[in-house]
Scaffold this motif. Structure first.
Motif, PDB file in Angstrom:
ATOM      1  N   MET A   3       5.577  -4.879  -8.525  1.00 34.69           N
ATOM      2  CA  MET A   3       6.820  -5.618  -8.738  1.00 34.69           C
ATOM      3  C   MET A   3       6.859  -6.160 -10.165  1.00 34.69           C
ATOM      4  SD  MET A   3       8.404  -8.627  -6.354  1.00 34.69           S
ATOM      5  CE  MET A   3       6.868  -9.560  -6.380  1.00 34.69           C
ATOM      6  N   THR A   4       8.040  -6.182 -10.732  1.00 40.79           N
ATOM      7  CA  THR A   4       8.254  -6.747 -12.058  1.00 40.79           C
ATOM      8  C   THR A   4       9.325  -7.827 -11.969  1.00 40.79           C
ATOM      9  OG1 THR A   4      10.031  -5.230 -12.689  1.00 40.79           O
ATOM     10  CG2 THR A   4       7.751  -4.492 -13.075  1.00 40.79           C
ATOM     11  N   GLU A   5       9.510  -8.498 -13.070  1.00 31.65           N
ATOM     12  CA  GLU A   5      10.544  -9.529 -13.113  1.00 31.65           C
ATOM     13  C   GLU A   5      11.922  -8.951 -12.811  1.00 31.65           C
ATOM     14  OE1 GLU A   5      11.886 -12.996 -16.283  1.00 31.65           O
ATOM     15  OE2 GLU A   5       9.871 -12.143 -16.345  1.00 31.65           O
ATOM     16  N   GLN A   6      12.155  -7.712 -13.246  1.00 34.05           N
ATOM     17  CA  GLN A   6      13.454  -7.080 -13.033  1.00 34.05           C
ATOM     18  C   GLN A   6      13.675  -6.695 -11.569  1.00 34.05           C
ATOM     19  OE1 GLN A   6      11.402  -6.323 -15.742  1.00 34.05           O
ATOM     20  NE2 GLN A   6      12.702  -7.750 -16.900  1.00 34.05           N
ATOM     21  N   SER A   7      12.601  -6.389 -10.846  1.00 39.76           N
ATOM     22  CA  SER A   7      12.741  -5.982  -9.446  1.00 39.76           C
ATOM     23  C   SER A   7      12.487  -7.116  -8.462  1.00 39.76           C
ATOM     24  CB  SER A   7      11.779  -4.820  -9.147  1.00 39.76           C
ATOM     25  OG  SER A   7      10.433  -5.222  -9.302  1.00 39.76           O
ATOM     26  N   ASP A   8      12.081  -8.273  -8.968  1.00 42.73           N
ATOM     27  CA  ASP A   8      11.755  -9.416  -8.114  1.00 42.73           C
ATOM     28  C   ASP A   8      13.038 -10.002  -7.524  1.00 42.73           C
ATOM     29  OD1 ASP A   8      10.930 -11.879  -7.009  1.00 42.73           O
ATOM     30  OD2 ASP A   8       9.384 -12.137  -8.538  1.00 42.73           O
ATOM     31  N   CYS A  11      14.061 -13.577  -8.574  1.00 43.92           N
ATOM     32  CA  CYS A  11      14.319 -13.873  -9.987  1.00 43.92           C
ATOM     33  C   CYS A  11      15.725 -13.429 -10.377  1.00 43.92           C
ATOM     34  CB  CYS A  11      13.313 -13.142 -10.880  1.00 43.92           C
ATOM     35  SG  CYS A  11      11.632 -13.744 -10.760  1.00 43.92           S
ATOM     36  N   LEU A  12      16.324 -14.196 -11.266  1.00 44.68           N
ATOM     37  CA  LEU A  12      17.625 -13.840 -11.824  1.00 44.68           C
ATOM     38  C   LEU A  12      17.470 -13.515 -13.299  1.00 44.68           C
ATOM     39  CD1 LEU A  12      19.959 -16.623 -10.362  1.00 44.68           C
ATOM     40  CD2 LEU A  12      19.816 -14.237  -9.628  1.00 44.68           C
ATOM     41  N   PRO A  13      18.194 -12.512 -13.799  1.00 47.96           N
ATOM     42  CA  PRO A  13      18.224 -12.281 -15.243  1.00 47.96           C
ATOM     43  C   PRO A  13      18.785 -13.509 -15.960  1.00 47.96           C
ATOM     44  CG  PRO A  13      19.221 -10.449 -14.038  1.00 47.96           C
ATOM     45  CD  PRO A  13      19.027 -11.550 -13.052  1.00 47.96           C
ATOM     46  N   VAL A 203      10.083 -17.443 -10.876  1.00 43.82           N
ATOM     47  CA  VAL A 203      10.806 -17.815  -9.659  1.00 43.82           C
ATOM     48  C   VAL A 203      11.224 -19.274  -9.710  1.00 43.82           C
ATOM     49  CG1 VAL A 203      10.646 -18.030  -7.147  1.00 43.82           C
ATOM     50  CG2 VAL A 203       9.631 -16.053  -8.287  1.00 43.82           C
ATOM     51  N   MET A 204      10.344 -20.151 -10.182  1.00 39.63           N
ATOM     52  CA  MET A 204      10.695 -21.571 -10.265  1.00 39.63           C
ATOM     53  C   MET A 204      11.884 -21.792 -11.193  1.00 39.63           C
ATOM     54  SD  MET A 204       7.362 -24.000  -9.990  1.00 39.63           S
ATOM     55  CE  MET A 204       6.632 -23.532 -11.541  1.00 39.63           C
TER      56      MET A 204
END
Length: 221
Positions: A3-8, A11-13, A203-204
């Motif tokens: 998983m990456t930040e883009q697929s998490d 998480c929001l861009p 995420v936070m």
């Protein structure tokens, strides 16, 4: 596939976060407290190496080039030490959005006095209220574990209840991380088993943005 930040999904861009806060009034974001407030954590592959507060500050800068950010949180400080060592400087900065700590170092004692802890936290909020800023805080996540204390989860629950109660008395925004699904992730905490890795920081930051967006909506509703 990792998983990456883009697929998490949690998480929001940054662009989406900025859209959620498009009419936010905050231009001076301040952070005081301890290492959790500072956003310290080990890098996670696939995630930007930035703490939650730096990420929120980047979102606010997208909304206005005049946005200012001051983070003076320090490793290991207690609530009382936050008041004595940081709040005067922060009040001079003049934040309109101010994040306060949630007491993790207060409960790192052999026998924590929760009445004293609550008194210290109320004093911190009273002093911070002098900024006339919107106050924010976290609750501690259940993944935050100190094995030396067999009653650790009870301590966290008690600390979180104090945080929620005091924050409510000062109309502070509480970002509740205690039972967030990300607590179950294998890569959530750093090697020290205390601080969230950068995946957790991402995420936070998203959760802070979501709660601030909710606050804006409730004000305009």
């Amino acid at each position: 596939m990792p998983m990456t930040e883009q697929s998490d999904l949690y998480c929001l861009p940054e662009s989406t976060s900025a859209a959620l806060l498009f009419d936010a009034p905050w231009r001076r974001f301040g952070v005081v407290g301890d290492s959790l407030s500072a956003g310290i954590g080990d890098p996670t592959p696939g995630y930007a190496n930035r703490g939650w507060a730096d990420r929120v500050a980047d979102v606010l800068r997208r909304l206005g080039p005049d946005a200012r950010y001051l983070n003076i949180a320090e490793y290991g400080v207690t609530t009382a030490e936050t008041v004595s060592g940081q709040l005067d400087r922060m009040l001079e900065f003049g934040p309109d959005l101010l994040h306060l700590p949630c007491g993790p170092n207060d409960i790192l004692r052999r026998d924590p006095d929760f009445d004293r802890i609550e008194k210290a936290m109320r004093h911190m909020y009273e002093v911070a209220a002098g900024a006339r800023a919107l106050l924010t805080t976290f609750t501690l996540g259940r993944a935050f574990v100190v094995p030396a204390f067999p009653d650790w989860h009870r301590r966290i629950r008690d600390m979180n209840e104090i945080t929620r109660d005091v924050a409510a008395d000062y109309d502070a925004v509480v970002v509740d991380m205690w039972n967030h699904p990300f607590n179950d992730r294998d890569n959530l905490v750093s090697a020290d088993r205390i601080h969230f890795s950068t995946s957790g920081q991402a995420v936070m930051a998203t959760e802070v943005v979501r709660r601030l967006s909710h606050e804006l909506a409730s004000r305009s509703g």
